[in-house]
Scaffold this motif. Structure first.
Motif, PDB file in Angstrom:
ATOM      1  N   LEU A   1       0.812  -1.216   0.000  1.00  0.00           N
ATOM      2  CA  LEU A   1       0.000   0.000   0.000  1.00  0.00           C
ATOM      3  C   LEU A   1       0.846   1.266   0.000  1.00  0.00           C
ATOM      4  CD1 LEU A   1      -2.711  -1.081   2.582  1.00  0.00           C
ATOM      5  CD2 LEU A   1      -2.881  -1.091   0.102  1.00  0.00           C
ATOM      6  N   ALA A   2       2.088   1.158  -0.409  1.00  0.00           N
ATOM      7  CA  ALA A   2       2.975   2.322  -0.444  1.00  0.00           C
ATOM      8  C   ALA A   2       2.428   3.344  -1.450  1.00  0.00           C
ATOM      9  CB  ALA A   2       4.387   1.910  -0.833  1.00  0.00           C
ATOM     10  N   PRO A   3       2.517   4.622  -1.127  1.00  0.00           N
ATOM     11  CA  PRO A   3       1.989   5.632  -2.056  1.00  0.00           C
ATOM     12  C   PRO A   3       2.799   5.688  -3.342  1.00  0.00           C
ATOM     13  CG  PRO A   3       3.162   6.675  -0.250  1.00  0.00           C
ATOM     14  CD  PRO A   3       3.091   5.206   0.071  1.00  0.00           C
ATOM     15  N   ARG A   4       2.089   5.835  -4.432  1.00  0.00           N
ATOM     16  CA  ARG A   4       2.735   5.938  -5.748  1.00  0.00           C
ATOM     17  C   ARG A   4       2.838   7.403  -6.133  1.00  0.00           C
ATOM     18  NH1 ARG A   4      -0.247   1.163  -9.147  1.00  0.00           N
ATOM     19  NH2 ARG A   4       0.483  -0.536  -7.865  1.00  0.00           N
ATOM     20  N   PRO A   5       3.826   7.744  -6.945  1.00  0.00           N
ATOM     21  CA  PRO A   5       3.914   9.142  -7.404  1.00  0.00           C
ATOM     22  C   PRO A   5       2.710   9.470  -8.268  1.00  0.00           C
ATOM     23  CG  PRO A   5       5.540   7.777  -8.507  1.00  0.00           C
ATOM     24  CD  PRO A   5       4.902   6.929  -7.458  1.00  0.00           C
ATOM     25  N   PRO A   6       2.281  10.728  -8.269  1.00  0.00           N
ATOM     26  CA  PRO A   6       1.109  11.094  -9.072  1.00  0.00           C
ATOM     27  C   PRO A   6       1.391  10.959 -10.562  1.00  0.00           C
ATOM     28  CG  PRO A   6       2.180  13.038  -8.175  1.00  0.00           C
ATOM     29  CD  PRO A   6       2.850  11.849  -7.558  1.00  0.00           C
ATOM     30  N   VAL A   7       0.391  10.543 -11.285  1.00  0.00           N
ATOM     31  CA  VAL A   7       0.505  10.397 -12.737  1.00  0.00           C
ATOM     32  C   VAL A   7      -0.061  11.662 -13.380  1.00  0.00           C
ATOM     33  CG1 VAL A   7      -0.210   9.046 -14.733  1.00  0.00           C
ATOM     34  CG2 VAL A   7       0.282   7.909 -12.574  1.00  0.00           C
ATOM     35  N   ILE A   8       0.735  12.292 -14.203  1.00  0.00           N
ATOM     36  CA  ILE A   8       0.313  13.530 -14.866  1.00  0.00           C
ATOM     37  C   ILE A   8      -0.410  13.150 -16.160  1.00  0.00           C
ATOM     38  CG2 ILE A   8       1.105  15.681 -15.902  1.00  0.00           C
ATOM     39  CD1 ILE A   8       3.578  15.446 -14.053  1.00  0.00           C
ATOM     40  N   PRO A   9      -1.649  13.624 -16.331  1.00  0.00           N
ATOM     41  CA  PRO A   9      -2.395  13.288 -17.556  1.00  0.00           C
ATOM     42  C   PRO A   9      -1.689  13.817 -18.798  1.00  0.00           C
ATOM     43  CG  PRO A   9      -3.850  14.245 -15.907  1.00  0.00           C
ATOM     44  CD  PRO A   9      -2.451  14.401 -15.404  1.00  0.00           C
TER      45      PRO A   9
END
Length: 102
Positions: free
Chosen positions: A23-31
């Motif tokens: 459940l480690a946070p993932r980096p945000p994905v830029i559209p």
């Protein structure tokens, strides 16, 4: 009995670690639309500045007559075209510091 309790506790702790790892946070994905928009803005800022620098010099007399401006005002217009190359890297650097390279 206390030994059994510590073994069970350590097994439960191991389960919590594996769940936390999944459940480690993932980096945000830029559209893609934002990526393309930023790409085109950077491209147009760079080419627009170069275009303005190369076209203002031959048009100096025409611009002064049509706009009814002085040499000092023309100099302000001519220097504004290179302002983009000064301000844009500063804004980009602030954005990189704030959001990172992802």
């Amino acid at each position: 009995m206390p030994a059994e309790k510590t073994e069970k506790a350590s097994e439960q702790d191991g389960d919590d670690d594996s769940e936390a790892a999944t459940l480690a946070p993932r980096p945000p994905v830029i559209p893609w639309r934002y990526r393309l928009m930023s790409f085109w803005m950077i491209l147009f800022f760079a080419t627009g500045s170069s275009y303005a620098e190369s076209t203002l010099s031959p048009l100096k007399s025409t611009l002064r007559k049509e706009l009814k401006i002085s040499n000092a005002q023309y100099g302000a217009i001519a220097s504004a075209s290179s302002l983009v190359n000064t301000i844009l890297p500063i804004i980009g650097g602030i954005g990189m510091d704030h959001w990172g390279a992802t």
